[in-house]
Design an enzyme around this catalytic site. Structure first.
Site, short mmCIF file in Angstrom:
data_model
loop_
_atom_site.label_atom_id
_atom_site.label_comp_id
_atom_site.label_asym_id
_atom_site.label_seq_id
_atom_site.Cartn_x
_atom_site.Cartn_y
_atom_site.Cartn_z
N GLU A 169 20.66 -78.14 -46.04
CA GLU A 169 19.28 -77.51 -45.66
C GLU A 169 19.59 -76.40 -45.33
O GLU A 169 20.46 -75.49 -44.57
CB GLU A 169 18.88 -78.33 -44.83
N HIS A 170 18.69 -75.55 -45.68
CA HIS A 170 18.41 -73.88 -45.32
C HIS A 170 19.69 -73.25 -45.15
O HIS A 170 19.73 -72.26 -44.54
CB HIS A 170 18.56 -73.74 -44.13
N GLY A 215 2.38 -81.52 -46.78
CA GLY A 215 2.89 -80.77 -45.89
C GLY A 215 4.51 -81.51 -45.19
O GLY A 215 3.72 -80.94 -44.02
N GLY A 219 7.41 -81.99 -46.22
CA GLY A 219 8.50 -81.54 -46.10
C GLY A 219 9.30 -81.99 -47.63
O GLY A 219 10.38 -82.32 -47.93
N SER A 230 5.34 -80.88 -51.80
CA SER A 230 4.08 -80.61 -52.15
C SER A 230 3.36 -79.26 -52.71
O SER A 230 3.28 -79.24 -53.82
CB SER A 230 2.83 -81.15 -51.13
N ASP A 251 13.23 -76.07 -54.19
CA ASP A 251 12.19 -76.64 -54.20
C ASP A 251 11.74 -77.11 -56.10
O ASP A 251 11.36 -78.11 -56.39
CB ASP A 251 10.93 -76.74 -53.06
#
Ligand code: GLA
Length: 413
Positions: free
Chosen positions: A39-40, A148, A150, A153, A198
Site C-alpha cells: 500500500e502506498h 469512494g 477505496g 471505483s 488501480d
C-alpha cells in the site's frame, strides 16, 4: 443463478433500452480491485499485490443519429459529410441520474470539479490522442463498485471507458498503454496524482489470480489464488474523511523528498540501513514515510512468496504488519479502519482470521482480511455488529473471488 456481473449487465442494457428505445450495440465491463498488500508504494516504484473484485462498472452504448448520418453520407459519397469533429458522446450515469454530452474531438473537463464525467472525458481525450476515432454514441453507465470506498471505483470507470472506445473502434490498445492513459486521465482531468496500481489491476487482473505488479518495470506476474478454504473479506467502514485529497499528494511528495535525500531515484532503491544512517538529515515525517515505503516493499515481495507457498499464516502476519506501518508511520488510517482491524485481530487465527489491514488510499474506505471460508459469514457479522455498536455507522460486508479484468461483454460480430 446469474452472477453479479450478469445481473448488472442485464440491468444496464435494460436501462439503455428504456432511455433510448433501442438495445445497446456494445456492452463493456471493468472491475474494482482490492489490494492484499503493497500500500502506498506504487508511486515509489514498489510492488503491489491486488486482485480484481467481482464488482464492476458496466457501460452499454450504441451509435447515435449523428454517427448514423455521418456514416450514411460517407457511404453515399455525399459532399456533405459531417466531420468527425462534430461528433459527440452522450453519457448517462445511473448512479447520479445525470447526463453529459462530451465532444469527441476535444473532450472537455466538466465545469463542476470532481464531477464523474471528468474521468470519462479524460480517457476519451487519451484515446483520441492515441488515434482511436469513435463514432458519436450514446451510453449508459452503471456500477456496483462502492463509490469512494477505496475499491477503485474511479479506475473502474476509466478503464470501462477505454474498453468501450476499443469496442466501438475495433482497435485493441496495448494493455499497459491503456492502463497508463487511464492513469493520465486521473492526473489531468481529476487532479489526483495517483500511482499505477488501480488502472493496472482493473485492466490486467485475471480470475483466480492475484496480480503481483512491479511498478518500476511494469511487469505483471499472475499468482494463482484458488484455495477454496480461503476467502477475501472486505469490510467498508462507510466513512470517508475529507482530508484525503491533499494528504495523498503530500505523502507522495514526502517519499520523493526522502528519496532525494538518500540519493536514490525512488525508495525502491533504498534500504532500512541507509535510511537509519541518514535519519538526522530527514524531516521526522519524511523519515517515517520512507520507513513505511521501504518496509512495505519488502513485505509485499515476501507476502508473494508466502502466497505461492500457500503459507496463509505468514501472509496474514505481513498484512497485520502492513496495517501497523500504515497507521503509525504513514498515518493514512483512521479510527474506524483501526477498529475494524482490531476486531478482526481479536478474532485471530483461532477464530479463522489470518490477517487484516486497511486497503487502498486510506482515511476511510475498506479493510481487507484473509479468512477461513467456512467461518467467513460469522466473522463478517461479528465484526459488523461491534463496529456498528461502537461507531453508530453500519458497515458493508462483502467477499470476492479474484475476478476477470476489463473486457467486452457484447459487440456485434
Ligand atoms: C490509491 C491510488 C493508488 C495507490 C493507492 C494506495 O488507490 O490510486 O495508485 O497509491 O491509493 O496504495
Amino acid at each position: 443463478m446469474p452472477t453479479l456481473l450478469e445481473q448488472l449487465v442485464a440491468k444496464t442494457s435494460r436501462r439503455f433500452e428504456e432511455r433510448y428505445r433501442e438495445p445497446p450495440r456494445w456492452v463493456v465491463a471493468a472491475p474494482g480491485r482490492v489490494n492484499l498488500i503493497g500500500e502506498h508504494i506504487d508511486y515509489s516504484d514498489g510492488f503491489v499485490l491486488p486482485m480484481a473484485i467481482d464488482r464492476y462498472t458496466v457501460i452499454a452504448a450504441r451509435e447515435n443519429d449523428e454517427a448514423r448520418m455521418s456514416n450514411d453520407r460517407t457511404k453515399d459519397n455525399s459532399s456533405f459529410v459531417i466531420r468527425h469533429s462534430s461528433l459527440a458522446a452522450t453519457v448517462f450515469s445511473d448512479a447520479t441520474n445525470d447526463e453529459v454530452t462530451i465532444p469527441l474531438d476535444t473532450p472537455q473537463r466538466h465545469a463542476k470539479g470532481g464531477h464523474w464525467s471528468n474521468y470519462v472525458a479524460g480517457v476519451m481525450a487519451g484515446c483520441v490522442a492515441r488515434g482511436l476515432r469513435p463514432s458519436g454514441f450514446r451510453a449508459v453507465i452503471d456500477s456496483d463498485v462502492p463509490l469512494g470506498g477505496g475499491l477503485s471505483s474511479s479506475a473502474a470507470l476509466e478503464v470501462a471507458t477505454a474498453t468501450l472506445l476499443e469496442a466501438i473502434t475495433g482497435v485493441t490498445l496495448d494493455p499497459v498503454a491503456k492502463a497508463l492513459l487511464c492513469q493520465q486521465a486521473e492526473h489531468e482531468y481529476a487532479g489526483v496524482p495517483c500511482g499505477i496500481m488501480d488502472q493496472f489491476a482493473s485492466t490486467l487482473c485475471r480470475a483466480d489470480h492475484l496480480m503481483l505488479l512491479d511498478c518500476r518495470s511494469r511487469q505483471v506476474e499472475l499468482i494463482p489464488f484458488t484455495d477454496p478454504q480461503l476467502t477475501v473479506l472486505i469490510i467498508n467502514s462507510n466513512v470517508k474523511h475529507e482530508l484525503s485529497g491533499g494528504e495523498y499528494a503530500q505523502r507522495r511528495d514526502q517519499c520523493e523528498a526522502a528519496a532525494r535525500k538518500l540519493g536514490v531515484s525512488s525508495l525502491r532503491d533504498a534500504t532500512l540501513d541507509q535510511l537509519e544512517a541518514a535519519r538526522g538529515t530527514l524531516a521526522p515525517a519524511s523519515y517515517q514515510r520512507a520507513r513505511h515505503a521501504i518496509s512495505e516493499i519488502a513485505r509485499t515481495v515476501n507476502a508473494a512468496v508466502a502466497v505461492r507457498a500457500g503459507d496463509w499464516p505468514a501472509v496474514g502476519q505481513y498484512m497485520a504488519d502492513s496495517h501497523v506501518s500504515l497507521r503509525d508511520d504513514y498515518e493514512v488510517s483512521c479510527r474506524e479502519l483501526d477498529l475494524l482491524v482490531e476486531l478482526a485481530d481479536a478474532i485471530g487465527r483461532a477464530g479463522g482470521v489470518y490477517g487484516s489491514r486497511m486497503t487502498g488510499g486510506g482515511f476511510g474506505g475498506c479493510t481487507v482480511s484473509l479468512v477461513e471460508t467456512q467461518r467467513v459469514d460469522g466473522i463478517g457479522r461479528n465484526i459488523a455488529a461491534v463496529y456498528q455498536r461502537e461507531t453508530g455507522i453500519e458497515p458493508t460486508v462483502l467477499t470476492s473471488r479474484p475476478s476477470q479484468g476489463a473486457h467486452i461483454v457484447q459487440a456485434p460480430s
